[in-house]
Design an enzyme around this catalytic site. Sequence first.
Site, PDB file in Angstrom:
ATOM      1  CD  GLU A  17      32.835   7.004  31.301  1.00  9.71           C
ATOM      2  OE1 GLU A  17      33.997   6.596  31.065  1.00  9.71           O
ATOM      3  OE2 GLU A  17      32.154   7.597  30.459  1.00  9.71           O
ATOM      4  CG  ASN A 158      34.048  11.317  27.295  1.00  2.54           C
ATOM      5  OD1 ASN A 158      34.556  10.540  28.107  1.00  2.54           O
ATOM      6  ND2 ASN A 158      32.766  11.613  27.313  1.00  2.54           N
ATOM      7  CG  ASP A 207      31.413   8.048  27.081  1.00  2.00           C
ATOM      8  OD1 ASP A 207      32.392   8.193  27.839  1.00  2.00           O
ATOM      9  OD2 ASP A 207      30.241   8.161  27.478  1.00  2.00           O
TER      10      ASP A 207
END
Length: 299
Positions: A17, A158, A207
């Site tokens: 991430e 997100n 995401d």
Amino acid sequence: MAPELICVAPVGDRCGEGAVWSADEAAVYWTDINRFLVHRYDEATQAVRTWLFEEPVVAISLTNEAGRLLVALGSKLLWWWPETDRREDHGFRLPGAPRVRLNDGRTDPAGNFWVGSMKNNVLPDGELGEAGPGEGVLYRIAPDGAVTEWRQGLGISNTLCWSPDQRTFYFADTLANEIYAFDYDAAEGAISGERHFFTGFDRGSPDGSTIDSEGFLWNCRFGGSCIARIAPDGRLAEVIDVPVTNITTCTFGGADLKTLYITTASILSGPGERLAGSLYAMRVEVPGLPENRFGVATR
């Protein structure tokens, strides 16, 4: 002809991430939430360096002080100097942790750090727990440390991006399969006028995202094996297939900002996905935007 995706760092992240390009270093930083790691990929040497932290690492921001980064852990923010691995407490603590944790975060054009929270789905040993709706909050942390809440009742926070003209802010709730657009006031660092922007796309869930210099949002689709490139009017312009199931976030890098770096996750991946959890890269035609830098308040 479809762009060529290259696996540049097969690091096996449980949940890669937070990709951020450091032009000063010609390197990309990113995290592995579930292994409490930060990685750095040096574009020139292709070497990867990794650091271990005490909690899940969820986001990273450049700052206006060379060599100093802002790091978001599950429950708090840290100052970090990677060259010496010096770490100092920032002062922000997430209310309700560890029941909830921070998730995606990015700095706005005015130098504020925006970060959202969610129900904590990372167990103390890093294994995957259960996410759930309604516990997330969107926070703005100003350079002077002032904290403001801008949205409540979120599932998984997100996608934090700002349009090239600095008039629109984009934000997603993964569990709702929804990307929202807001009016953004750069002078005040404020958002208003929430509206639906991109919803119901059936390939995975939204995401992390980044934005290019033409204002197109590149949204990584967890569970969807792809990135959706979305026009400023909310129209789906392009779908880029990625050879693993869970695509988590991306950022533009390289000297010309035409290399898209893409993080992925090995958790919840399909059978035979040897390279799930790798860092990928591909060359694109439209460059991205320089990373915003969090303001370090002078004392």
